[in-house]
Structures are given as C-alpha cells and as structure tokens.
Scaffold this motif. Sequence first.
Motif, PDB file in Angstrom:
ATOM      1  N   LEU A  79       0.830  -1.196   0.000  1.00  0.00           N
ATOM      2  CA  LEU A  79       0.000   0.000   0.000  1.00  0.00           C
ATOM      3  C   LEU A  79       0.869   1.252   0.000  1.00  0.00           C
ATOM      4  CD1 LEU A  79      -2.421  -1.323   2.748  1.00  0.00           C
ATOM      5  CD2 LEU A  79      -2.878  -1.291   0.278  1.00  0.00           C
ATOM      6  N   LEU A  80       0.208   2.406  -0.133  1.00  0.00           N
ATOM      7  CA  LEU A  80       0.908   3.687  -0.165  1.00  0.00           C
ATOM      8  C   LEU A  80       0.034   4.736   0.499  1.00  0.00           C
ATOM      9  CD1 LEU A  80       3.446   5.192  -1.464  1.00  0.00           C
ATOM     10  CD2 LEU A  80       1.908   5.752  -3.349  1.00  0.00           C
ATOM     11  N   VAL A  81       0.588   5.468   1.464  1.00  0.00           N
ATOM     12  CA  VAL A  81      -0.131   6.575   2.098  1.00  0.00           C
ATOM     13  C   VAL A  81       0.531   7.886   1.692  1.00  0.00           C
ATOM     14  CG1 VAL A  81      -0.821   7.673   4.253  1.00  0.00           C
ATOM     15  CG2 VAL A  81      -0.849   5.186   4.075  1.00  0.00           C
ATOM     16  N   GLU A 141      -4.601  10.337   2.325  1.00  0.00           N
ATOM     17  CA  GLU A 141      -5.157   9.323   1.448  1.00  0.00           C
ATOM     18  C   GLU A 141      -4.299   8.052   1.455  1.00  0.00           C
ATOM     19  OE1 GLU A 141      -6.883  12.679   1.160  1.00  0.00           O
ATOM     20  OE2 GLU A 141      -5.134  12.786  -0.167  1.00  0.00           O
ATOM     21  N   LEU A 142      -4.971   6.921   1.352  1.00  0.00           N
ATOM     22  CA  LEU A 142      -4.339   5.612   1.238  1.00  0.00           C
ATOM     23  C   LEU A 142      -4.635   5.078  -0.159  1.00  0.00           C
ATOM     24  CD1 LEU A 142      -3.009   3.032   2.538  1.00  0.00           C
ATOM     25  CD2 LEU A 142      -5.333   2.325   3.113  1.00  0.00           C
ATOM     26  N   TYR A 143      -3.572   4.658  -0.862  1.00  0.00           N
ATOM     27  CA  TYR A 143      -3.709   4.175  -2.233  1.00  0.00           C
ATOM     28  C   TYR A 143      -3.369   2.693  -2.300  1.00  0.00           C
ATOM     29  CZ  TYR A 143      -3.689   9.163  -3.299  1.00  0.00           C
ATOM     30  OH  TYR A 143      -3.982  10.493  -3.337  1.00  0.00           O
ATOM     31  N   ALA A 144      -4.095   1.987  -3.168  1.00  0.00           N
ATOM     32  CA  ALA A 144      -3.859   0.562  -3.373  1.00  0.00           C
ATOM     33  C   ALA A 144      -4.078   0.241  -4.840  1.00  0.00           C
ATOM     34  CB  ALA A 144      -4.802  -0.270  -2.507  1.00  0.00           C
ATOM     35  N   VAL A 145      -3.305  -0.721  -5.363  1.00  0.00           N
ATOM     36  CA  VAL A 145      -3.573  -1.252  -6.691  1.00  0.00           C
ATOM     37  C   VAL A 145      -3.628  -2.768  -6.564  1.00  0.00           C
ATOM     38  CG1 VAL A 145      -1.121  -1.293  -7.386  1.00  0.00           C
ATOM     39  CG2 VAL A 145      -2.935  -1.245  -9.139  1.00  0.00           C
ATOM     40  N   SER A 146      -4.716  -3.350  -7.035  1.00  0.00           N
ATOM     41  CA  SER A 146      -4.890  -4.791  -6.923  1.00  0.00           C
ATOM     42  C   SER A 146      -4.039  -5.509  -7.961  1.00  0.00           C
ATOM     43  CB  SER A 146      -6.362  -5.165  -7.110  1.00  0.00           C
ATOM     44  OG  SER A 146      -6.738  -5.049  -8.475  1.00  0.00           O
ATOM     45  N   ASP A 147      -3.861  -6.802  -7.757  1.00  0.00           N
ATOM     46  CA  ASP A 147      -3.092  -7.606  -8.707  1.00  0.00           C
ATOM     47  C   ASP A 147      -3.694  -7.563 -10.098  1.00  0.00           C
ATOM     48  OD1 ASP A 147      -2.414  -8.399  -6.011  1.00  0.00           O
ATOM     49  OD2 ASP A 147      -1.390 -10.139  -6.856  1.00  0.00           O
ATOM     50  N   LYS A 148      -4.990  -7.319 -10.200  1.00  0.00           N
ATOM     51  CA  LYS A 148      -5.678  -7.268 -11.487  1.00  0.00           C
ATOM     52  C   LYS A 148      -5.856  -5.850 -12.019  1.00  0.00           C
ATOM     53  CE  LYS A 148      -6.181 -11.706 -11.793  1.00  0.00           C
ATOM     54  NZ  LYS A 148      -5.411 -12.472 -12.803  1.00  0.00           N
ATOM     55  N   GLY A 149      -5.183  -4.873 -11.423  1.00  0.00           N
ATOM     56  CA  GLY A 149      -5.139  -3.539 -12.007  1.00  0.00           C
ATOM     57  C   GLY A 149      -6.257  -2.602 -11.615  1.00  0.00           C
ATOM     58  N   ILE A 150      -6.880  -2.807 -10.451  1.00  0.00           N
ATOM     59  CA  ILE A 150      -7.871  -1.861  -9.944  1.00  0.00           C
ATOM     60  C   ILE A 150      -7.189  -0.966  -8.910  1.00  0.00           C
ATOM     61  CG2 ILE A 150     -10.074  -1.564  -8.768  1.00  0.00           C
ATOM     62  CD1 ILE A 150     -10.318  -2.855 -11.510  1.00  0.00           C
ATOM     63  N   ALA A 151      -7.089   0.323  -9.212  1.00  0.00           N
ATOM     64  CA  ALA A 151      -6.503   1.290  -8.282  1.00  0.00           C
ATOM     65  C   ALA A 151      -7.614   1.920  -7.454  1.00  0.00           C
ATOM     66  CB  ALA A 151      -5.728   2.363  -9.029  1.00  0.00           C
ATOM     67  N   GLN A 152      -7.335   2.116  -6.153  1.00  0.00           N
ATOM     68  CA  GLN A 152      -8.315   2.713  -5.264  1.00  0.00           C
ATOM     69  C   GLN A 152      -7.650   3.736  -4.353  1.00  0.00           C
ATOM     70  OE1 GLN A 152     -11.579  -0.067  -3.805  1.00  0.00           O
ATOM     71  NE2 GLN A 152      -9.917  -1.549  -4.067  1.00  0.00           N
ATOM     72  N   CYS A 153      -8.437   4.721  -3.963  1.00  0.00           N
ATOM     73  CA  CYS A 153      -7.996   5.745  -3.024  1.00  0.00           C
ATOM     74  C   CYS A 153      -9.000   5.791  -1.875  1.00  0.00           C
ATOM     75  CB  CYS A 153      -7.914   7.103  -3.726  1.00  0.00           C
ATOM     76  SG  CYS A 153      -7.536   8.491  -2.641  1.00  0.00           S
ATOM     77  N   PHE A 154      -8.483   5.656  -0.647  1.00  0.00           N
ATOM     78  CA  PHE A 154      -9.322   5.671   0.552  1.00  0.00           C
ATOM     79  C   PHE A 154      -8.925   6.833   1.456  1.00  0.00           C
ATOM     80  CE2 PHE A 154      -8.741   1.260  -0.736  1.00  0.00           C
ATOM     81  CZ  PHE A 154     -10.026   0.734  -0.702  1.00  0.00           C
ATOM     82  N   ASP A 155      -9.860   7.286   2.252  1.00  0.00           N
ATOM     83  CA  ASP A 155      -9.514   8.160   3.360  1.00  0.00           C
ATOM     84  C   ASP A 155      -8.777   7.301   4.390  1.00  0.00           C
ATOM     85  OD1 ASP A 155      -9.918   9.297   6.146  1.00  0.00           O
ATOM     86  OD2 ASP A 155     -10.769  10.929   4.960  1.00  0.00           O
ATOM     87  N   ALA A 156      -7.524   7.651   4.684  1.00  0.00           N
ATOM     88  CA  ALA A 156      -6.694   6.794   5.535  1.00  0.00           C
ATOM     89  C   ALA A 156      -7.260   6.669   6.944  1.00  0.00           C
ATOM     90  CB  ALA A 156      -5.260   7.326   5.575  1.00  0.00           C
ATOM     91  N   ARG A 157      -7.874   7.699   7.433  1.00  0.00           N
ATOM     92  CA  ARG A 157      -8.364   7.675   8.812  1.00  0.00           C
ATOM     93  C   ARG A 157      -9.657   6.877   8.974  1.00  0.00           C
ATOM     94  NH1 ARG A 157      -6.252  13.038   8.482  1.00  0.00           N
ATOM     95  NH2 ARG A 157      -4.705  13.485  10.110  1.00  0.00           N
ATOM     96  N   THR A 158     -10.539   6.974   7.968  1.00  0.00           N
ATOM     97  CA  THR A 158     -11.874   6.395   8.120  1.00  0.00           C
ATOM     98  C   THR A 158     -12.123   5.178   7.235  1.00  0.00           C
ATOM     99  OG1 THR A 158     -12.871   7.744   6.366  1.00  0.00           O
ATOM    100  CG2 THR A 158     -12.738   8.707   8.584  1.00  0.00           C
ATOM    101  N   GLY A 159     -11.340   5.008   6.172  1.00  0.00           N
ATOM    102  CA  GLY A 159     -11.561   3.925   5.233  1.00  0.00           C
ATOM    103  C   GLY A 159     -12.571   4.242   4.150  1.00  0.00           C
ATOM    104  N   GLU A 160     -13.116   5.457   4.151  1.00  0.00           N
ATOM    105  CA  GLU A 160     -14.089   5.836   3.120  1.00  0.00           C
ATOM    106  C   GLU A 160     -13.443   5.770   1.739  1.00  0.00           C
ATOM    107  OE1 GLU A 160     -16.635   9.755   1.612  1.00  0.00           O
ATOM    108  OE2 GLU A 160     -15.396   9.851   3.425  1.00  0.00           O
ATOM    109  N   LEU A 161     -14.115   5.136   0.780  1.00  0.00           N
ATOM    110  CA  LEU A 161     -13.614   5.065  -0.586  1.00  0.00           C
ATOM    111  C   LEU A 161     -13.792   6.418  -1.266  1.00  0.00           C
ATOM    112  CD1 LEU A 161     -12.501   3.389  -2.989  1.00  0.00           C
ATOM    113  CD2 LEU A 161     -14.897   2.883  -3.562  1.00  0.00           C
ATOM    114  N   ILE A 162     -12.705   6.952  -1.800  1.00  0.00           N
ATOM    115  CA  ILE A 162     -12.745   8.255  -2.471  1.00  0.00           C
ATOM    116  C   ILE A 162     -12.889   8.077  -3.973  1.00  0.00           C
ATOM    117  CG2 ILE A 162     -11.438  10.378  -2.912  1.00  0.00           C
ATOM    118  CD1 ILE A 162     -10.132   9.972  -0.140  1.00  0.00           C
TER     119      ILE A 162
END
Length: 419
Positions: A318-320, A324-345
Amino acid sequence: MSVFKFTGFCVLSVVAYISSHQLMAEEWFEFRGPTGQGHSTVKSLPTAWSPTEHVLWKTDIPGVGWSSPIVVGEKVYVTTAVPTSEDKLPEQSLRVVCLDLETGEVLWNKEVFQETKETAQRIHKKNSHASPTPISDGKVIYVHFGTFGTACLSLDGKELWKTDELKYEMQHGNGGSPCIVDDKLVIICDGKGKNFIAALNRNTGKIEWKVDRNVEGRKKFSFGTPLVITVNGEKQIVAPGTDVISGHSPKDGKEIWHLNYTGYSVIPRPVFSHGLIFVTTSYDRPSLLAIRPDGKGDVTDTHLAWSNKSQIPHTPSLLVVGDELYAVSDKGIAQCFDARTGELIWKERVGGNYSASPLYADGKIYFQSEEGETTIIEAGKKYKEIGRNHLKEPTLASYAVAGDTLLIRTKTQLYRIGK
C-alpha cells in the motif's frame, strides 16, 4: 549441516557521499526506500520514457531474480539466481551483482550461496530464487535467500559473515526481505512447517533471538517483510504473517500485541501513518486492515480501526500520501481511501496485472505493471492520469530511486531512467 562463516566485523555507520554530479537527495538502502514505505523526496523524477528514450543505461542481469535494486553511494546492488544446469529442478548459484551507478557497468558478480539438487525447490511462477531485496546501512550489504542463507558483504564484495542457521521449510520459494533495527537484522520465516521471526546480530550473523509463531491450518506460509515503527516513544517491529500481524520488541523479540485475521501467503509490506498500521491479508480473499498498534496482547476485538474487502491487493504494498491511502490490486484496480476512516474516495481500472509496489514522489504516484508499463497519476482525491510508459518486458520488482533517476528491473535488464 550448518554453515557459519565469520571473517570480520561489519561497521555499522552510514557513510555520507557526494555524487559525481549532485548531492544525492536520499539513501535508497532497502525495499521501498528510506522509510520502507515507497516515498521519495526527489522533485524531478522522469515522467516519460520507452525502451530507447530517456534510458541513461541498461545492463543485462544474469539469471532470474525479482528482488528490487538498492543504491549505496555510486553503486547499485541486486541479487539474482543463475541456474547451473538444464535440469527440471536445476542447481542455482545465488549471487549478488554490483553495478556502477553512473555507467551501468557490472563491477563485480559474486556467488554467496548455492541451491543444490538436493535442496532445490519448486517455486511459484511469479516468484524467483532471489526475491528478497538486499538492505544496507551505508557501509555493508546484507542479503537473504530464505532458508539457503543470509550474508553480510562489504561494498566491494568481500564476505564478512554468512549463515544458514535460519532453517525452515519454504513453500513456493523465498520472498520476504529483512529490515534493520538497532544492531539487528530482522527476518520473518513463515514456511509450511514451524514459523518464526528471528533477529541476527549485524556484526556477526549470530542469532540474537527467535520467536515462534503458532499458526494452525494447512496453509501456513507467507512472505512478509517487517516494518520498524515508533509508538509512544518506543520502537516496535511490525511483522505480518499467516492469520496474524504482530508487534515485537526489538530487544528480545517479545510480542507486544497481535491481531488475528484469515489470510496466508501474505506479501505486502505494512505501512504506518496517522497512528495506524495498514496491511492486507493476501490470499484467499484479502482484506485491507487499519490497526492501532498501541495495544497489548490480543487486540483483535479492540484495535481494528476499519477494514475493506473490495478488490484489495494480494501482492503490491500500500501507499499513504497525506490523508489518502492508495492501493492497486493484482488485477489492475486502483483505489484511493480516506486513511483515517476507510471511506472510498475513488476507484479506477488502470489495466494490466500488478506485483510491484507503488512509488510516490513530488505529487505523483507511479504504478508499475507486470507487463512493464508504468502508469503515473496525480496524488489526490480525483483520479488524474499524467502518462504511461512501457518497457516492453515483464517486471515484478519494485522501483528504486537514485538522485533524480529511476531504477527499474525487468526480467533480463536493469534500467536507469532519467530526463
């Protein structure tokens, strides 16, 4: 039979150095850089390249290895495994390769261990026999090849010590990289038998402490890389593994806290920000967990701040960045979350398959696919793509940064990319 060879003391100080062209901005001594969390302070990394454009040099690396490069002064270090026969399970020469940062010339190529026919193991198709990334304190290099051994080398390749005392039964090969804390080298050894965490004395290679991990079930193996954090003024080693993540005292390895989950073959390195440890639980269906590491004992029911199970990465860390917390899945789905709450941005399909961990520098995030394509986006609450660059060759290794340039390891080459 145990092999333990000691030929001198490792000097444990960080050397200051000046590049031939500029003062190096940071030390890329380990997997994911200075903090072990994928951040670079460089303000002018390249954003455009190809196999022939903006390539300062590229060098053939013999054998196969998915360890990431590290940089110490004007030298680059990678590990590799070179098959010594055409057998189905050939012997492997486990090696360290040193390159000149300025020219890409191979300065030396040294065998450290051998994987014999008797000890040769089948590995996962995405793994290699040289996947753990080297680590340095600026004066020496430490390399780890799973159960086959761990060694300390001088910067010019002299063997200072090596040991194969950390015996465990690997599954799918080796994977996790070591970390340095105080005078110790800490390694997670999660195989298909008895799992443990161990600390080696950095001067001698002797085992300082060894803590068993009691994992039940059929699938016990993982490939974790520990992260050293500070909580309430005290250092702790955060160690992800099969069905559990735990915090340990660097002094004696004593467990401070642990949180149970369901997951094996855990690969991503934890990241730490906003008072939270972020980790994913890998296979079968990974969860992203945000954990408060200030507890004692079993904190499973008390210290999980938030979690998410939607298209979470098995392999990339992962990357903060900021809040914001960023993730990219093995299948190429990138996501951005609020790091404190987990809300998907936001959530976007970037395409490709991913094993390498993302990099952040100067407001930009670099995602590198297994196919060799880098997608660069702006860090922020809206998905904005800056560019894509393709090296046309498979790569599973993560980035390294050297001055204002990128080091990218492909299946056969090591590239230095600059402006």
